[in-house]
Scaffold this motif. Structure first.
Motif, PDB file in Angstrom:
ATOM      1  N   GLY A 205       0.765  -1.234   0.000  1.00 30.57           N
ATOM      2  CA  GLY A 205       0.000   0.000   0.000  1.00 30.57           C
ATOM      3  C   GLY A 205       0.796   1.285   0.000  1.00 30.57           C
ATOM      4  N   PHE A 206       2.079   1.220   0.428  1.00 30.65           N
ATOM      5  CA  PHE A 206       2.815   2.457   0.627  1.00 30.65           C
ATOM      6  C   PHE A 206       4.185   2.489  -0.046  1.00 30.65           C
ATOM      7  N   ARG A 207       4.765   1.339  -0.314  1.00 28.20           N
ATOM      8  CA  ARG A 207       6.084   1.338  -0.931  1.00 28.20           C
ATOM      9  C   ARG A 207       5.971   1.478  -2.447  1.00 28.20           C
ATOM     10  N   LEU A 208       6.956   2.112  -3.041  1.00 35.78           N
ATOM     11  CA  LEU A 208       7.047   2.240  -4.494  1.00 35.78           C
ATOM     12  C   LEU A 208       8.502   2.516  -4.843  1.00 35.78           C
ATOM     13  N   ILE A 209       9.087   1.644  -5.668  1.00 34.10           N
ATOM     14  CA  ILE A 209      10.481   1.809  -6.048  1.00 34.10           C
ATOM     15  C   ILE A 209      10.585   1.981  -7.567  1.00 34.10           C
ATOM     16  N   VAL A 210      11.753   2.437  -8.001  1.00 33.89           N
ATOM     17  CA  VAL A 210      12.083   2.474  -9.421  1.00 33.89           C
ATOM     18  C   VAL A 210      13.211   1.473  -9.631  1.00 33.89           C
ATOM     19  N   GLN A 211      12.918   0.413 -10.363  1.00 38.14           N
ATOM     20  CA  GLN A 211      13.914  -0.623 -10.647  1.00 38.14           C
ATOM     21  C   GLN A 211      14.478  -0.391 -12.037  1.00 38.14           C
ATOM     22  N   GLU A 212      15.796  -0.194 -12.130  1.00 31.99           N
ATOM     23  CA  GLU A 212      16.410   0.187 -13.401  1.00 31.99           C
ATOM     24  C   GLU A 212      17.332  -0.910 -13.932  1.00 31.99           C
ATOM     25  N   TYR A 213      17.291  -1.081 -15.242  1.00 33.74           N
ATOM     26  CA  TYR A 213      18.169  -2.020 -15.932  1.00 33.74           C
ATOM     27  C   TYR A 213      18.861  -1.281 -17.078  1.00 33.74           C
ATOM     28  N   ARG A 214      20.149  -1.584 -17.283  1.00 36.50           N
ATOM     29  CA  ARG A 214      20.906  -1.041 -18.414  1.00 36.50           C
ATOM     30  C   ARG A 214      21.262  -2.203 -19.326  1.00 36.50           C
ATOM     31  N   ILE A 215      20.815  -2.142 -20.559  1.00 37.38           N
ATOM     32  CA  ILE A 215      20.958  -3.275 -21.465  1.00 37.38           C
ATOM     33  C   ILE A 215      21.644  -2.831 -22.751  1.00 37.38           C
ATOM     34  N   PRO A 216      22.832  -3.352 -23.028  1.00 38.07           N
ATOM     35  CA  PRO A 216      23.494  -3.046 -24.292  1.00 38.07           C
ATOM     36  C   PRO A 216      22.943  -3.919 -25.412  1.00 38.07           C
ATOM     37  N   MET A 217      22.849  -3.347 -26.603  1.00 40.66           N
ATOM     38  CA  MET A 217      22.379  -4.087 -27.766  1.00 40.66           C
ATOM     39  C   MET A 217      23.389  -3.919 -28.894  1.00 40.66           C
ATOM     40  N   ALA A 218      23.905  -5.046 -29.384  1.00 39.98           N
ATOM     41  CA  ALA A 218      24.973  -5.012 -30.384  1.00 39.98           C
ATOM     42  C   ALA A 218      24.543  -4.327 -31.667  1.00 39.98           C
ATOM     43  N   SER A 219      23.251  -4.382 -31.985  1.00 44.72           N
ATOM     44  CA  SER A 219      22.746  -3.808 -33.237  1.00 44.72           C
ATOM     45  C   SER A 219      22.311  -2.357 -33.101  1.00 44.72           C
ATOM     46  N   TRP A 220      22.693  -1.702 -31.993  1.00 43.60           N
ATOM     47  CA  TRP A 220      22.153  -0.373 -31.708  1.00 43.60           C
ATOM     48  C   TRP A 220      22.684   0.703 -32.658  1.00 43.60           C
ATOM     49  N   GLY A 221      23.901   0.558 -33.120  1.00 47.96           N
ATOM     50  CA  GLY A 221      24.462   1.531 -34.051  1.00 47.96           C
ATOM     51  C   GLY A 221      24.662   2.898 -33.425  1.00 47.96           C
ATOM     52  N   ASP A 222      24.356   3.957 -34.191  1.00 51.27           N
ATOM     53  CA  ASP A 222      24.555   5.333 -33.732  1.00 51.27           C
ATOM     54  C   ASP A 222      23.303   5.952 -33.118  1.00 51.27           C
ATOM     55  N   ARG A 223      22.326   5.135 -32.818  1.00 56.55           N
ATOM     56  CA  ARG A 223      21.103   5.666 -32.206  1.00 56.55           C
ATOM     57  C   ARG A 223      21.397   6.188 -30.801  1.00 56.55           C
ATOM     58  N   PRO A 224      20.692   7.227 -30.365  1.00 52.31           N
ATOM     59  CA  PRO A 224      20.865   7.685 -28.987  1.00 52.31           C
ATOM     60  C   PRO A 224      20.281   6.674 -28.008  1.00 52.31           C
ATOM     61  N   GLU A 225      20.686   6.787 -26.769  1.00 51.58           N
ATOM     62  CA  GLU A 225      20.143   5.916 -25.729  1.00 51.58           C
ATOM     63  C   GLU A 225      18.620   6.053 -25.665  1.00 51.58           C
ATOM     64  N   LEU A 226      17.938   4.938 -25.428  1.00 49.30           N
ATOM     65  CA  LEU A 226      16.481   4.916 -25.311  1.00 49.30           C
ATOM     66  C   LEU A 226      16.113   4.562 -23.884  1.00 49.30           C
TER      67      LEU A 226
END
Length: 311
Positions: free
Chosen positions: A33-54
């Motif tokens: 009822g009262f807790r709320l967290i932000v769970q973050e993951y950083r995932i590299p993708m080999a096919s990402w190229g020159d796109r900015p971070e999403l």
């Protein structure tokens, strides 16, 4: 004793044994009822190229309704999600309340239109997208009996301005124009849309959702409420985002006694990597069957995608 009843008893027993009276109060009041967290993951993708971070913010399994997910709390969750300033919001299904028995009678859920209207306040440069969950279907008895959608929750989300991905894909503009830019976002309907006779039947169509990806080799993301689709997702899809499990809703030292998946604890929670493919299972926000959460607090799930070495 039915399997469902046995699971309920196991879940309740695990909580009581692990926590005692004070811990049970925590599991039934404070964490859900009262807790709320932000769970973050950083995932590299080999096919990402020159796109900015999403940056993607995933909202899963609200199960709106009293006692612990009133509409006022939904509004606060939406406010926090917007303050995270993601490039993209995704809603991974299950808007309706999902309490059972006396809890459902004591705390009726609000109409899905009320919840969807709050979600309509989500804002991100690349938009707000959604898929349906099993409770979005089950809450619409007519859609289930007729075996035809979209269910009421899906219509409500569309009317509130969310883009529903119903076994389809869209190409998001990210980075350079043309073949050197863009990211595919696909979504499937619930894999447990229809009540079973012998086994669950879904409204999902993975081949249809992935068919547009054949047009180019841009990175691809799949939204799927239930994570059980993951073994069937091809390597072409770099990331699958799911909810549904609530992390088991009860999680003791990283162990979830009960997980609503045919694969048991294999896809219970968090980042899963198999054969070069990645799945992130959100712990979700609400409660199913009983208003209890322990060891897996309600969360917004934040995923950063980028090239190797930066994500």
């Amino acid at each position: 004793m039915s399997l469902l009843t046995r699971r309920n008893l196991l879940a309740a027993g695990a909580t009581l044994l692990a926590t005692g009276a004070s811990g049970s109060a925590y599991a039934m009041v404070i964490e859900p009822g009262f807790r709320l967290i932000v769970q973050e993951y950083r995932i590299p993708m080999a096919s990402w190229g020159d796109r900015p971070e999403l940056l993607i913010c995933a909202t899963a399994d609200l199960h709106s309704g009293d006692p612990w997910m009133p509409l006022s709390r939904v509004e606060r969750i939406v406010d926090l999600a917007n303050r995270l300033q993601p490039d993209l919001h995704v809603v991974l299904g299950d808007l309706p309340g999902a309490l059972r028995g006396r809890f459902r009678r004591a705390f009726p859920a609000p109409p899905p239109e009320e919840t969807a209207w709050r979600l309509g306040r989500l804002e991100a440069p690349l938009g707000v997208f959604a898929v349906t969950g099993n409770h979005d279907w089950w809450d619409d008895r007519e859609a289930v009996l007729n075996r035809q959608g979209p269910p009421r929750s899906a219509r409500a989300m569309s009317e509130a301005g969310l883009r529903l991905l119903s076994n389809e894909a869209t190409r998001l503009p990210l980075g350079p124009p043309g073949r050197d830019g863009g990211v595919w976002l696909s979504g499937i309907d619930s894999q447990q849309a229809f009540w079973p006779l012998m086994h669950w039947e879904g409204a999902d169509d993975l081949p249809a959702a992935l068919a547009p990806l054949a047009l180019d080799d841009a990175p691809a993301i799949l939204l799927a409420h239930e994570p059980d689709i993951f073994p069937h997702v091809p390597a072409r899809v770099g990331l699958t985002l799911s909810g549904h499990t609530h992390g088991g809703q009860i999680r003791i030292l990283g162990y979830s006694p009960i997980v609503p998946s045919r694969y048991g604890r294999r896809y219970a929670y968090g980042l899963v990597e198999e054969e070069g493919r990645r799945l992130v299972v959100s712990g979700g926000l609400g409660c199913s069957r009983y208003p209890v959460r322990f060891g897996v607090p309600p969360e917004l799930t934040l995923v950063r995608l980028g090239p190797p070495g930066k994500a």
